[in-house]
Design an enzyme around this catalytic site. Structure first.
Site, mmCIF file in Angstrom:
data_model
loop_
_atom_site.group_PDB
_atom_site.id
_atom_site.type_symbol
_atom_site.label_atom_id
_atom_site.label_comp_id
_atom_site.label_asym_id
_atom_site.label_seq_id
_atom_site.Cartn_x
_atom_site.Cartn_y
_atom_site.Cartn_z
ATOM 1 N N HIS A 37 -10.359 2.214 1.920
ATOM 2 C CA HIS A 37 -11.120 1.968 0.696
ATOM 3 C C HIS A 37 -12.630 1.924 0.906
ATOM 4 C CE1 HIS A 37 -7.241 1.269 -1.045
ATOM 5 N NE2 HIS A 37 -7.759 0.989 -2.217
ATOM 6 N N LYS A 83 -6.667 -10.425 -8.744
ATOM 7 C CA LYS A 83 -8.058 -9.981 -8.910
ATOM 8 C C LYS A 83 -8.195 -9.345 -10.280
ATOM 9 C CE LYS A 83 -9.614 -8.874 -4.220
ATOM 10 N NZ LYS A 83 -10.011 -7.777 -3.326
ATOM 11 N N LYS A 104 2.205 -6.836 -0.719
ATOM 12 C CA LYS A 104 0.965 -7.342 -1.325
ATOM 13 C C LYS A 104 1.066 -8.844 -1.544
ATOM 14 C CE LYS A 104 -2.868 -6.679 -4.156
ATOM 15 N NZ LYS A 104 -3.661 -5.755 -4.937
ATOM 16 N N HIS A 125 -9.189 7.335 -8.048
ATOM 17 C CA HIS A 125 -9.138 6.354 -6.961
ATOM 18 C C HIS A 125 -8.175 6.760 -5.835
ATOM 19 C CE1 HIS A 125 -9.406 2.404 -5.128
ATOM 20 N NE2 HIS A 125 -8.082 2.337 -5.109
ATOM 21 N N GLU A 159 -1.610 4.412 -2.580
ATOM 22 C CA GLU A 159 -1.517 2.984 -2.217
ATOM 23 C C GLU A 159 -0.206 2.705 -1.476
ATOM 24 O OE1 GLU A 159 -4.137 1.166 -2.569
ATOM 25 O OE2 GLU A 159 -5.262 2.048 -4.239
ATOM 26 N N ARG A 185 -6.351 -10.433 3.802
ATOM 27 C CA ARG A 185 -6.296 -9.629 2.564
ATOM 28 C C ARG A 185 -7.181 -8.391 2.695
ATOM 29 N NH1 ARG A 185 -6.256 -11.521 -3.856
ATOM 30 N NH2 ARG A 185 -5.915 -9.397 -4.623
ATOM 31 N N GLU A 236 -9.508 -13.428 -0.028
ATOM 32 C CA GLU A 236 -9.946 -12.353 0.869
ATOM 33 C C GLU A 236 -10.989 -12.796 1.886
ATOM 34 O OE1 GLU A 236 -10.201 -8.372 -0.936
ATOM 35 O OE2 GLU A 236 -11.835 -7.966 0.437
ATOM 36 N N HIS A 291 -14.098 4.346 -1.553
ATOM 37 C CA HIS A 291 -14.913 4.009 -2.730
ATOM 38 C C HIS A 291 -16.173 4.851 -2.780
ATOM 39 C CE1 HIS A 291 -12.905 -0.142 -3.430
ATOM 40 N NE2 HIS A 291 -12.470 0.748 -4.303
ATOM 41 N N ASN A 310 -7.789 -3.191 2.270
ATOM 42 C CA ASN A 310 -8.899 -2.256 2.013
ATOM 43 C C ASN A 310 -8.858 -1.036 2.931
ATOM 44 O OD1 ASN A 310 -9.939 -3.882 0.008
ATOM 45 N ND2 ASN A 310 -11.197 -5.060 1.450
ATOM 46 N N ARG A 347 -12.246 -20.549 -22.171
ATOM 47 C CA ARG A 347 -12.184 -21.045 -20.770
ATOM 48 C C ARG A 347 -10.810 -20.844 -20.142
ATOM 49 N NH1 ARG A 347 -15.070 -25.404 -22.953
ATOM 50 N NH2 ARG A 347 -17.291 -25.207 -22.541
HETATM 51 ZN ZN ZN Z 1 -6.874 0.991 -4.149
#
Ligand code: ZN
Ligand code: ADP
Length: 375
Positions: A263, A158, A242, A277, A200, A256, A252, A267, A260, A136
């Site tokens: 992205h 994340k 960031k 990526h 990025e 936030r 988010e 993606h 993206n 946990r």
């Molecule tokens: Zn990225």
């Protein structure tokens, strides 16, 4: 001993540094450490120290790394109890998590142990998740070894694994205890991974930082590969952008999402063409400029400036896209809401916004990118 409290104007950091040189008002930081408080916990950021610093940060470390990093840095796994996973995004799975859990048990890892992920974004993502769910929750720390992980993946809490075609479908948001930035790892980084990281970096410049965009535009990738001070400043600058964004919106629900930029379509390109990526995000940012030309009347000049900068960092700026297939993938995207989608657009370089727009606008931009500007 910490001896200085410094304010670096460009980075807007208030930091404690244990060795710094002040020359005519310019702060040249050799090493520094600062703490960032997020709603879910505090993180120590450590710059300019070698890996051995983890002994102070994590008294009983267990290392998680991938096979590639382990073979490049054998002393890492010789020095500490270690778990080695196969390298590559295709191993960011629940099966790998299961195997990690078994090995943590074998090492009799208890609550006071710290799982330290040493590697790229795949390693830090899965290390953070394994630490969040084992017993946990045990503490974890990260030592990002790719540029992409240093400027993005390791920061923000994340974590998680992919599930089928869905990236990061299973995971949590939970901050590590520390992130140690040791740029000497980048000496072994292949050129393509440098480029992926720069995608990025360019993203932060587009959405937050016009002066950074200008700086990137007058330099090339080789400059940052050779100039350690410039590279460290760049990484600190991106980390600060960031951190600020995540501090204000860890889960988010608002700003936030700006991170993206590039992205959403990126993606889909990554999935359809099996591109790395960063390369997919580079193309996604160009499509996002085309969308912005419709939505915010972004000056067409920005698209061309971005194309030039992407080339300077060895990123792709053209690809024959298949609009129907991309739109199918986009329609499956979790951000879909009826026939509309939350999309990050630019108002100008350094200024981004979240707009809910019709899928038809995205389709038009992809068509436009495929058949006109993409040459
Ligand atoms: Zn990225
Ligand atoms: P990311 O690009 O998100 O950081 P990965 O974790 O998959 O993604 O890392 C990309 C690749 O770079 C992997 O093959 C990984 O093993 C490799 N790698 C990570 N760090 C280094 C390094 N310092 N030198 C060389 N290769 C590295």
């Amino acid at each position: 001993m910490d001896i200085l409290v410094l304010i670096d104007i460009r980075l807007r950091l208030i930091s404690t540094a244990d060795s710094g040189i002040i020359t005519a008002g310019v702060v040249l930081l050799m090493s520094m450490q600062y703490e960032v408080a997020f709603p879910s916990g505090k993180v120590q950021y450590i710059f300019g120290k070698g890996l051995q610093a983890i002994e102070r940060l994590a008294p009983q470390p267990v290392i998680l790394t991938d096979s590639h990093v382990a073979s490049l840095y054998p002393s890492l796994t010789e020095a500490y109890p270690s778990i080695i996973i196969p390298a590559g995004e295709s191993y960011k799975t629940l099966e790998t998590l299961e195997s990690i859990t078994g090995q943590l048990l074998q090492y009799q890892v208890q609550r006071k142990s710290v799982l330290v992920g040493v590697g790229g974004g795949v390693v830090t993502d899965i290390a953070g998740f394994a630490a969040a769910v084992y017993m946990r929750g045990i503490n974890c720390g990260f030592v990002p070894t790719t540029l992409l992980a240093m400027v993005d993946a390791a920061i923000g809490g994340k974590n998680g694994v992919d599930f089928g075609l869905q990236k990061n479908l299973v995971g949590t948001i939970r901050q590590p205890q520390f992130i140690l930035f040791d740029t000497t790892f980048l000496q072994t980084l292949p050129e393509i991974e440098w480029s992926n990281g720069f995608a990025e970096v360019i993203k932060y410049a587009c959405i937050f930082d016009a002066p950074l965009f200008d700086e990137l535009a007058v330099n090339h990738m080789a400059y940052y590969q050779q100039q350690q001070t410039a590279l460290k400043e760049l990484i600190q600058c991106c980390a600060t952008w960031k951190n600020q964004t995540v501090q204000e919106d860890e889960h988010e629900s608002g700003d936030r999402k700006l991170l993206n930029f590039g992205h959403t379509v990126g993606h889909a390109i990554e999935t359809l063409y099996q591109l790395p990526h960063g390369q997919a995000v580079a193309l996604g940012m160009l499509v996002a400029c085309k969308v912005s030309e419709t939505v915010t009347q972004l000056d067409g000049h920005v698209y061309h400036r971005l194309t030039t900068v992407l080339q300077q960092y060895k990123l792709p700026y053209s690809l024959t896209l298949h609009p129907d297939r991309l739109m199918d993938i986009l329609a499956m995207d979790k951000k879909r809401n009826d026939d509309k989608i939350d999309f990050i657009v630019l108002k100008n370089i350094g200024h981004a916004a979240i707009e809910t727009i019709g899928f038809d606008v995205v389709r038009k931009a992809i068509d436009n990118f495929s058949y006109a500007g993409n040459r």
